[in-house]
Write a protein that holds these residues in place. Structure first.
Motif, PDB file in Angstrom:
ATOM      1  N   ASN A  86    -143.926 -27.848   6.343  1.00  0.00           N
ATOM      2  CA  ASN A  86    -144.720 -26.832   5.651  1.00  0.00           C
ATOM      3  C   ASN A  86    -145.601 -26.025   6.604  1.00  0.00           C
ATOM      4  O   ASN A  86    -146.111 -26.555   7.592  1.00  0.00           O
ATOM      5  CB  ASN A  86    -145.576 -27.501   4.583  1.00  0.00           C
ATOM      6  N   ASP A  87    -145.781 -24.737   6.280  1.00  0.00           N
ATOM      7  CA  ASP A  87    -146.544 -23.854   7.171  1.00  0.00           C
ATOM      8  C   ASP A  87    -148.015 -24.222   7.268  1.00  0.00           C
ATOM      9  O   ASP A  87    -148.722 -23.742   8.159  1.00  0.00           O
ATOM     10  CB  ASP A  87    -146.380 -22.393   6.736  1.00  0.00           C
ATOM     11  N   LYS A  88    -148.505 -25.090   6.380  1.00  0.00           N
ATOM     12  CA  LYS A  88    -149.884 -25.575   6.465  1.00  0.00           C
ATOM     13  C   LYS A  88    -149.978 -26.846   7.308  1.00  0.00           C
ATOM     14  O   LYS A  88    -151.067 -27.382   7.517  1.00  0.00           O
ATOM     15  CB  LYS A  88    -150.450 -25.814   5.061  1.00  0.00           C
ATOM     16  N   VAL A  89    -148.824 -27.333   7.759  1.00  0.00           N
ATOM     17  CA  VAL A  89    -148.797 -28.515   8.636  1.00  0.00           C
ATOM     18  C   VAL A  89    -148.270 -28.071  10.001  1.00  0.00           C
ATOM     19  O   VAL A  89    -149.024 -27.541  10.811  1.00  0.00           O
ATOM     20  CB  VAL A  89    -147.945 -29.652   8.024  1.00  0.00           C
ATOM     21  N   ASP A 127    -142.124 -24.267  -2.037  1.00  0.00           N
ATOM     22  CA  ASP A 127    -142.378 -22.968  -1.384  1.00  0.00           C
ATOM     23  C   ASP A 127    -141.221 -22.557  -0.488  1.00  0.00           C
ATOM     24  O   ASP A 127    -141.405 -22.018   0.603  1.00  0.00           O
ATOM     25  CB  ASP A 127    -143.688 -23.022  -0.580  1.00  0.00           C
ATOM     26  N   ILE A 128    -139.997 -22.824  -0.978  1.00  0.00           N
ATOM     27  CA  ILE A 128    -138.794 -22.436  -0.254  1.00  0.00           C
ATOM     28  C   ILE A 128    -138.142 -21.282  -1.011  1.00  0.00           C
ATOM     29  O   ILE A 128    -137.672 -21.446  -2.136  1.00  0.00           O
ATOM     30  CB  ILE A 128    -137.807 -23.621  -0.136  1.00  0.00           C
ATOM     31  N   GLU A 129    -138.122 -20.104  -0.399  1.00  0.00           N
ATOM     32  CA  GLU A 129    -137.496 -18.940  -1.011  1.00  0.00           C
ATOM     33  C   GLU A 129    -135.977 -19.117  -0.981  1.00  0.00           C
ATOM     34  O   GLU A 129    -135.425 -19.591   0.012  1.00  0.00           O
ATOM     35  CB  GLU A 129    -137.904 -17.677  -0.253  1.00  0.00           C
ATOM     36  N   SER A 130    -135.297 -18.738  -2.071  1.00  0.00           N
ATOM     37  CA  SER A 130    -133.864 -18.995  -2.139  1.00  0.00           C
ATOM     38  C   SER A 130    -133.071 -17.758  -2.531  1.00  0.00           C
ATOM     39  O   SER A 130    -133.603 -16.811  -3.125  1.00  0.00           O
ATOM     40  CB  SER A 130    -133.576 -20.119  -3.142  1.00  0.00           C
ATOM     41  N   PHE A 131    -131.785 -17.804  -2.196  1.00  0.00           N
ATOM     42  CA  PHE A 131    -130.827 -16.766  -2.588  1.00  0.00           C
ATOM     43  C   PHE A 131    -129.567 -17.479  -3.047  1.00  0.00           C
ATOM     44  O   PHE A 131    -129.071 -18.389  -2.370  1.00  0.00           O
ATOM     45  CB  PHE A 131    -130.508 -15.836  -1.418  1.00  0.00           C
ATOM     46  N   ILE A 132    -129.039 -17.090  -4.192  1.00  0.00           N
ATOM     47  CA  ILE A 132    -127.885 -17.759  -4.794  1.00  0.00           C
ATOM     48  C   ILE A 132    -126.594 -17.034  -4.414  1.00  0.00           C
ATOM     49  O   ILE A 132    -126.498 -15.812  -4.539  1.00  0.00           O
ATOM     50  CB  ILE A 132    -128.026 -17.816  -6.325  1.00  0.00           C
ATOM     51  N   ILE A 133    -125.623 -17.819  -3.952  1.00  0.00           N
ATOM     52  CA  ILE A 133    -124.311 -17.277  -3.596  1.00  0.00           C
ATOM     53  C   ILE A 133    -123.276 -17.791  -4.584  1.00  0.00           C
ATOM     54  O   ILE A 133    -123.113 -19.006  -4.760  1.00  0.00           O
ATOM     55  CB  ILE A 133    -123.907 -17.676  -2.163  1.00  0.00           C
ATOM     56  N   GLY A 134    -122.598 -16.868  -5.257  1.00  0.00           N
ATOM     57  CA  GLY A 134    -121.537 -17.214  -6.182  1.00  0.00           C
ATOM     58  C   GLY A 134    -120.196 -16.705  -5.703  1.00  0.00           C
ATOM     59  O   GLY A 134    -120.077 -16.119  -4.615  1.00  0.00           O
ATOM     60  N   VAL A 152    -139.683 -14.442   6.660  1.00  0.00           N
ATOM     61  CA  VAL A 152    -140.216 -15.688   6.091  1.00  0.00           C
ATOM     62  C   VAL A 152    -140.154 -16.798   7.128  1.00  0.00           C
ATOM     63  O   VAL A 152    -141.118 -17.552   7.338  1.00  0.00           O
ATOM     64  CB  VAL A 152    -139.429 -16.088   4.822  1.00  0.00           C
ATOM     65  N   LEU A 153    -139.025 -16.907   7.801  1.00  0.00           N
ATOM     66  CA  LEU A 153    -138.846 -17.931   8.837  1.00  0.00           C
ATOM     67  C   LEU A 153    -139.825 -17.722   9.993  1.00  0.00           C
ATOM     68  O   LEU A 153    -140.326 -18.698  10.581  1.00  0.00           O
ATOM     69  CB  LEU A 153    -137.406 -17.902   9.360  1.00  0.00           C
ATOM     70  N   ALA A 154    -140.124 -16.482  10.296  1.00  0.00           N
ATOM     71  CA  ALA A 154    -141.049 -16.174  11.393  1.00  0.00           C
ATOM     72  C   ALA A 154    -142.448 -16.697  11.110  1.00  0.00           C
ATOM     73  O   ALA A 154    -143.247 -16.899  12.034  1.00  0.00           O
ATOM     74  CB  ALA A 154    -141.093 -14.672  11.628  1.00  0.00           C
ATOM     75  N   LYS A 155    -142.753 -16.950   9.849  1.00  0.00           N
ATOM     76  CA  LYS A 155    -144.066 -17.486   9.457  1.00  0.00           C
ATOM     77  C   LYS A 155    -144.069 -19.018   9.442  1.00  0.00           C
ATOM     78  O   LYS A 155    -145.050 -19.634   9.023  1.00  0.00           O
ATOM     79  CB  LYS A 155    -144.451 -16.968   8.080  1.00  0.00           C
ATOM     80  N   GLY A 156    -142.967 -19.613   9.886  1.00  0.00           N
ATOM     81  CA  GLY A 156    -142.895 -21.073   9.898  1.00  0.00           C
ATOM     82  C   GLY A 156    -142.571 -21.663   8.540  1.00  0.00           C
ATOM     83  O   GLY A 156    -142.889 -22.823   8.264  1.00  0.00           O
ATOM     84  N   LYS A 157    -141.898 -20.878   7.700  1.00  0.00           N
ATOM     85  CA  LYS A 157    -141.507 -21.371   6.385  1.00  0.00           C
ATOM     86  C   LYS A 157    -140.013 -21.659   6.350  1.00  0.00           C
ATOM     87  O   LYS A 157    -139.284 -21.387   7.304  1.00  0.00           O
ATOM     88  CB  LYS A 157    -141.888 -20.354   5.303  1.00  0.00           C
ATOM     89  N   GLN A 158    -139.564 -22.193   5.219  1.00  0.00           N
ATOM     90  CA  GLN A 158    -138.156 -22.539   5.056  1.00  0.00           C
ATOM     91  C   GLN A 158    -137.545 -21.670   3.955  1.00  0.00           C
ATOM     92  O   GLN A 158    -138.233 -21.209   3.052  1.00  0.00           O
ATOM     93  CB  GLN A 158    -137.998 -24.026   4.672  1.00  0.00           C
TER      94      GLN A 158
END
Length: 373
Positions: A86-89, A127-134, A152-158
């Motif tokens: 997590n970006d807070k850790v 707090d993981i942003e997602s995109f769905i692939i069908g 988003v990744l540049a901020k240390g998130k997933q």
């Protein structure tokens, strides 16, 4: 969507994960491209293990890793995601590729229904942003999603790509096999014959399906068996709980190598408690066969030595039916915690069915047989 295109768009150099049938195209692509290669692709024991391994990769290289899994594995990543990534850790960026079993509106097995319902919500809660692939997702939409993810990744998130049924395709073929001669369904038939009316707790996947069909073929009741259709890696702990509380009843656990590896700490707990009425059978084909056949590390470790080190008084490995029958009959008379590793081939009947009873019916019948009701 062609899996090659997704890999190209993501642009990562390292993948780790636990195989999933929904992600078979990705798994086969990785096996054909890299095999098991510590620099590019590692199949780990469980999804939390994958997340931690990927975190180490990022710490050592500064690059962004990819972790793949079935959505059932989301539970295993909650702790490392919340308290490590997590970006807070430590703010460790990571891309997850999640196979969406049990998607609402899509028929699936009962163990996937609730997990499918909460798949996206769990990602949001973490707090993981997602995109769905069908199946009909456009490549450019995926490319745009990945471009958005980079900030988003540049901020240390997933971030996560969630893959619907048929969302990925791959034309390559991978043949998974080993040199063992014993078929799992026949092994289970032998276990059923020797165990008699003793209760059996069976592991996730084809082993439970084959146990169910063995009872059907024998015209036997299903009341003897608890089928661990979900919760991979926990059948031996369920068996321990039953054995401790039914000390006069001999209890059999039919486990798999992938399941055993997923939560191997349970063997230490079993060995420390050493119930004299528990027989732990590990059917080892060194593969995640139920989801496609991708390899586990079970061919590279000594399961018997591990069992003995964990406190099992008796552990043995067999590779033919004569030895299996001898060891099972001995274990049945031994009245001591025993482990039997059975070397097994990869493969199952193409027409292998699924349990026709519900999970609740299975529980009720099993508990009645144990004398709870």
């Amino acid at each position: 969507m062609k899996v090659e295109k997704l890999v190209e768009i993501i642009g990562a150099e390292f993948y780790t994960g636990v195989p999933d049938s929904q992600l078979k195209a990705l798994c086969n692509y990785l096996m054909n491209t890299y095999g098991i290669d510590k620099n590019h692709h590692i199949i780990a024991a469980n999804e939390g293990n994958c997340a931690a391994l990927a975190a180490g990769y990022h710490l050592a290289t500064g690059k962004i890793p990819v972790v793949y899994m079935q959505n059932s594995g989301e539970g295993n990543i909650i702790n490392p995601v919340a308290s490590l990534l997590n970006d807070k850790v430590y703010a460790i960026p990571m891309i997850f590729i999640v196979g969406w079993r049990g998607e609402p509106g899509i028929h699936d097995e009962p163990q996937h229904i609730y997990q499918g319902k909460v798949t996206i919500k769990l990602l949001e809660d973490m707090d993981i942003e997602s995109f769905i692939i069908g199946e009909n997702t456009d490549n450019e939409d995926v490319r745009e999603a990945m471009e958005s993810f980079r900030s988003v990744l540049a901020k240390g998130k997933q971030v996560a790509f969630v893959i619907r049924k048929g969302g990925l395709s791959y034309d390559g073929i991978v043949n998974y096999e080993n040199e063992n001669s014993m078929f799992r369904e026949e092994i289970i038939q032998h276990i059923v014959k020797v165990s008699g009316e003793d209760p059996i707790i069976s592991t996730t996947g084809k082993a439970s399906r084959e146990l169910f069909e063995t009872r059907v073929a024998n015209n036997q009741s299903h009341k003897y068996d608890f089928l661990t259709v979900g919760s991979m890696g926990h059948s031996s702990s369920i068996a321990l709980g039953v054995a401790i509380n039914k000390p006069e009843t001999r209890v059999w656990c039919v486990d798999g190598d992938g399941a055993m590896l997923m939560h191997m700490g349970s063997m230490a707990v079993i060995g420390a408690n050493a119930p004299k009425n528990l027989i732990h059978i590990v059917i080892n084909n060194s593969a995640h066969e139920t989801v496609g056949g991708m390899p586990t590390v079970a061919s590279k470790i000594d399961i018997i030595a591990i069992a003995k080190a964990c406190g099992y008084p008796y552990a043995v490995c067999v590779d033919n039916f004569e030895k299996l029958d001898v060891e099972m009959k001995a274990a049945k008379e031994r009245h001591e915690l025993s482990l039997i590793e059975v070397k097994c081939s990869i493969g199952a009947r193409n027409n292998l069915g699924r349990p026709t009873t519900t999970a609740l019916e299975n529980k009720q019948n099993f508990m009645e047989y144990l004398g709870f009701f």
